[in-house]
Motif scaffolding. Structure first.
Motif, PDB file in Angstrom:
ATOM      1  N   LYS A   1       4.630   5.117  11.086  1.00 26.18           N
ATOM      2  CA  LYS A   1       3.255   4.876  11.550  1.00 26.18           C
ATOM      3  C   LYS A   1       2.823   3.444  11.236  1.00 26.18           C
ATOM      4  O   LYS A   1       2.212   2.760  12.062  1.00 26.18           O
ATOM      5  N   HIS A   2       3.116   3.001  10.004  1.00 30.97           N
ATOM      6  CA  HIS A   2       2.846   1.612   9.608  1.00 30.97           C
ATOM      7  C   HIS A   2       3.560   0.640  10.558  1.00 30.97           C
ATOM      8  O   HIS A   2       2.975  -0.349  11.013  1.00 30.97           O
ATOM      9  N   THR A   3       4.786   0.952  10.893  1.00 30.29           N
ATOM     10  CA  THR A   3       5.576   0.098  11.789  1.00 30.29           C
ATOM     11  C   THR A   3       4.910  -0.017  13.161  1.00 30.29           C
ATOM     12  O   THR A   3       4.827  -1.116  13.736  1.00 30.29           O
ATOM     13  N   VAL A  54       3.556  -9.339 -13.328  1.00 34.79           N
ATOM     14  CA  VAL A  54       4.894  -9.384 -12.742  1.00 34.79           C
ATOM     15  C   VAL A  54       5.135 -10.761 -12.119  1.00 34.79           C
ATOM     16  O   VAL A  54       4.186 -11.485 -11.815  1.00 34.79           O
ATOM     17  N   PRO A  55       6.382 -11.152 -11.967  1.00 35.22           N
ATOM     18  CA  PRO A  55       6.673 -12.495 -11.468  1.00 35.22           C
ATOM     19  C   PRO A  55       6.230 -12.687 -10.017  1.00 35.22           C
ATOM     20  O   PRO A  55       6.244 -11.749  -9.217  1.00 35.22           O
ATOM     21  N   VAL A  56       5.834 -13.885  -9.703  1.00 37.89           N
ATOM     22  CA  VAL A  56       5.475 -14.255  -8.332  1.00 37.89           C
ATOM     23  C   VAL A  56       6.618 -15.097  -7.774  1.00 37.89           C
ATOM     24  O   VAL A  56       7.006 -16.097  -8.382  1.00 37.89           O
ATOM     25  N   LEU A  63      13.304  -7.009  -1.990  1.00 39.39           N
ATOM     26  CA  LEU A  63      14.674  -7.075  -1.471  1.00 39.39           C
ATOM     27  C   LEU A  63      14.822  -6.594  -0.034  1.00 39.39           C
ATOM     28  O   LEU A  63      15.710  -7.048   0.693  1.00 39.39           O
ATOM     29  N   HIS A  64      13.941  -5.648   0.387  1.00 41.54           N
ATOM     30  CA  HIS A  64      14.121  -5.101   1.734  1.00 41.54           C
ATOM     31  C   HIS A  64      13.892  -6.138   2.832  1.00 41.54           C
ATOM     32  O   HIS A  64      14.352  -5.933   3.956  1.00 41.54           O
ATOM     33  N   ALA A  65      13.211  -7.244   2.488  1.00 42.71           N
ATOM     34  CA  ALA A  65      12.949  -8.251   3.532  1.00 42.71           C
ATOM     35  C   ALA A  65      14.224  -9.058   3.849  1.00 42.71           C
ATOM     36  O   ALA A  65      14.734  -8.991   4.985  1.00 42.71           O
TER      37      ALA A  65
HETATM   38  O1  DGI Z   1       7.088  -3.270   3.042  1.00 44.44           O
HETATM   39  P1  DGI Z   1       5.589  -3.153   3.106  1.00 44.44           P
HETATM   40  O2  DGI Z   1       5.039  -2.133   2.135  1.00 44.44           O
HETATM   41  O3  DGI Z   1       5.093  -2.918   4.486  1.00 44.44           O
HETATM   42  O4  DGI Z   1       4.938  -4.529   2.643  1.00 44.44           O
HETATM   43  P2  DGI Z   1       5.648  -5.818   2.043  1.00 44.44           P
HETATM   44  O5  DGI Z   1       6.952  -6.042   2.697  1.00 44.44           O
HETATM   45  O6  DGI Z   1       4.633  -6.908   2.117  1.00 44.44           O
HETATM   46  O7  DGI Z   1       5.918  -5.447   0.522  1.00 44.44           O
HETATM   47  C1  DGI Z   1       4.824  -5.326  -0.361  1.00 44.44           C
HETATM   48  C2  DGI Z   1       5.327  -5.295  -1.789  1.00 44.44           C
HETATM   49  O8  DGI Z   1       5.914  -6.553  -2.151  1.00 44.44           O
HETATM   50  C3  DGI Z   1       4.196  -5.059  -2.800  1.00 44.44           C
HETATM   51  O9  DGI Z   1       4.686  -4.118  -3.745  1.00 44.44           O
HETATM   52  C4  DGI Z   1       3.990  -6.397  -3.473  1.00 44.44           C
HETATM   53  C5  DGI Z   1       5.354  -7.006  -3.363  1.00 44.44           C
HETATM   54  N1  DGI Z   1       5.336  -8.489  -3.341  1.00 44.44           N
HETATM   55  C6  DGI Z   1       4.861  -9.303  -2.377  1.00 44.44           C
HETATM   56  N2  DGI Z   1       5.010 -10.609  -2.714  1.00 44.44           N
HETATM   57  C7  DGI Z   1       5.612 -10.618  -3.938  1.00 44.44           C
HETATM   58  C8  DGI Z   1       5.818  -9.264  -4.337  1.00 44.44           C
HETATM   59  N3  DGI Z   1       6.410  -8.929  -5.496  1.00 44.44           N
HETATM   60  C9  DGI Z   1       6.800  -9.926  -6.326  1.00 44.44           C
HETATM   61  N4  DGI Z   1       7.375  -9.607  -7.479  1.00 44.44           N
HETATM   62  N5  DGI Z   1       6.620 -11.252  -6.016  1.00 44.44           N
HETATM   63  C10 DGI Z   1       6.037 -11.656  -4.832  1.00 44.44           C
HETATM   64  O10 DGI Z   1       5.903 -12.850  -4.588  1.00 44.44           O
END
Ligand code: DGI
Ligand code: FE
Ligand code: FE
Ligand code: FE
Length: 187
Positions: free
Chosen positions: A20-22, A169-171, A82-84
């Protein structure tokens, strides 16, 4: 790869809510894409496939990324990232996608990066504001997206950075760099 094939393959891999999100990301990405001179078909395929690797085992994604110089950087910053990059690889090796705009917009959809292309911006923002999202502050980002896509991305990045910091958490460095890049460009 046509749309229906892409929808079919993600439907098999995603939960009902994630599917649905997709569909929400697809709708929002196509809407945002109207403000750029870009290929709507590519925007649509990227949106449909963007969370392709969302439910892959973390170990499998780590293993894949460990061997890649650039993508290996993601591993230390949190499993959610990681999924990206992993999805960007799997759509090439498993779904036969070769288009660089599709691949890179999926690769960067979670973290963003400095100097984003129109494809990367559209997917990044659509993922954040699609209609099923309920993050605190998302309404304001949706409103900003009506008039200024870059400013909306700055708000989304700022919210995410603040959220990550509040949880200690780390950015990911490119997330900070993306924020700085757009905030300075916009002044
Ligand atoms: O996969 P979605 O849920 O649709 O969304 P998304 O791919 O934007 O993933 C969101 C998640 O990624 C959320 O748990 C926050 C995390 N995130 C986004 N930017 C960063 C991050 N986590 C870390 N550690 N560092 C980031 O820069
Ligand atoms: Fe995602
Ligand atoms: Fe997503
Ligand atoms: Fe502007």
């Amino acid at each position: 790869m046509d749309k229906n094939e892409a929808l079919q393959i993600v439907k098999e891999q995603l939960t009902e809510n994630r599917y649905k999100h997709t569909l929400g990301v697809r709708e929002t990405a196509l809407y945002l894409a109207e403000r750029f001179d870009i290929d709507y078909n590519k925007v649509e395929i990227a949106a449909i496939l963007h969370d392709y690797a969302k439910y892959r085992p973390v170990e499998e994604m780590r293993e894949l990324l460990r061997g890649k110089e650039e993508a290996g950087r993601f591993i230390a910053y949190g499993d959610e990232l990681l999924h990206a990059p992993a999805g960007a690889y799997f759509i090439q090796t498993e779904a036969g996608i070769a288009d660089a705009d599709i691949v890179s917009s999926i690769y960067w959809h979670t973290t963003g990066k400095p100097n984003m292309t129109a494809y990367e911006k559209v997917l990044f923002l659509a993922d954040y504001i699609e209609p099923n999202r309920t993050f605190p502050g998302v309404e304001k980002v949706r409103e900003m997206a009506e008039s200024d896509i870059d400013a909306a991305i700055v708000m989304a990045l700022g919210n995410t950075i603040q959220f990550l910091i509040s949880k200690n958490v780390p950015v990911f460095p490119d997330t900070l760099a993306a924020y700085n890049d757009l905030v300075m460009e916009h002044k």
